[in-house]
Design an enzyme around this catalytic site. Structure first.
Site: not given
Length: 321
Positions: A83-84, A91-93
């Site tokens: 997601t990021r 960085l983010s999932s």
């Protein structure tokens, strides 16, 4: 979203529940209802798909209806979603739904429990907890204000309003303590002591550590113990804290051994406390021990990982956060 897309989303959500059940999770009706009711697509309005030339972005506002359908269907696949991404770094999932279901059931959440989530992510995991417990019983924290604000918006769009706080997850959230359950959706090199101090006696803490899921029972503000669940689990590392997991050297063992998931779990757990040859010797001597044979004890201001027995011959200190 048009009626056609709403129908498509409802079908995809039902299919996701069936897929998670086929995976062997969702034994409890309350969690089956949560996954059936909470619209995951609202939490991933955009995500990235890895391709031969890098990441491709799929998003809900794409003017191409074919790509919008691809986005919607992808949002309900039983897979993790990036997601990021920044400068090629994840960085983010959004975690794999079947893994989330497995974690939520392992927490053994009961009516009235207060839960602290470390790592807000998209907010989807917090929404599932809110569906089960109610907004007032759920707190989620994230170090990144942008991620926290995004999760807050996604949750509100889906009709949920838990406490979403920007905070170093290693420090917990003392102003809303104590908690009956603490669950992390990011990997840690060791168990942060504030989590224990903010837990009620008898609480459970579930956190990724190395490439496994550690389930701890809290016995006192400074004591907890537990074992790893079966199966692998890969999460983005917790940001914040002061210590990073030492990386073991990969020399001294055949590549086929090092690439074995179970062996990599062992080396991730022991870090630089065992060199590769020592780890290989232990691995072979103990006949490729499963994750469930490993555990962690936190007591008296120190903590250690162990094989089979907390007081046995195979034990390795974990770093402090």
């Amino acid at each position: 979203m048009s009626d056609v897309f709403a129908e498509e989303g409802a079908r995809a959500r039902r299919a996701l529940v069936r897929e998670i059940e086929a995976y062997g999770a969702l034994h409890e009706p309350v969690w089956r209802a949560a996954f059936a009711d909470v619209p995951r697509h609202l939490f991933v309005p955009s995500y990235y798909v890895a391709g031969p030339t890098g990441y491709e972005r799929l998003w809900s506002g794409d003017p191409d209806p074919v790509r919008r359908v691809r986005w919607l269907r992808g949002a309900y696949r039983d897979t993790a979603l990036a997601t990021r991404v920044r400068d090629g770094e994840l960085l983010s999932s959004a975690s794999q739904p079947s893994l989330m279901a497995r974690m939520l059931e392992a927490l053994d959440v009961r009516d009235g429990h207060d839960v602290l989530e470390i790592g807000a992510g998209t907010g989807y995991h917090a929404a599932l907890l809110c569906h089960r417990l109610g907004d007032a019983h759920v707190t989620t924290v994230d170090l990144d204000e942008e991620i926290a604000e995004s999760a807050r918006g996604h949750l509100a769009a889906a009709g949920y309003r838990p406490a979403v706080i920007t905070r170093d997850g290693a420090r917990g959230c003392p102003e809303r303590a104590p908690y009956d359950r603490i669950v992390a959706t990011c990997a840690v090199p060791s168990v942060p002591y504030p989590w224990l101090a903010q837990s009620r006696p008898g609480a459970r803490i579930l956190t990724p550590l190395s490439t496994g899921l550690l389930l701890l029972g809290v016995r006192a503000p400074d004591r907890a113990e537990g074992r790893f669940l079966a199966g692998s689990a890969y999460f983005v590392a917790l940001r914040g804290g002061s210590v990073r997991t030492p990386r073991p050297r990969t020399t001294g063992v055949p590549r086929r051994v090092y690439e074995d998931e179970g062996f990599r779990f062992l080396t991730g757990l022991t870090g630089d406390r065992l060199d590769m040859r020592e780890a290989l010797s232990l691995w072979q001597r103990e006949r490729r021990p499963e994750r469930e044979r490993f555990g962690v004890t936190v007591s008296g201001g120190r903590q250690w990982a162990w094989l089979d027995d907390p007081e046995g011959p195979y034990a390795w200190p974990l770093p402090d956060l």
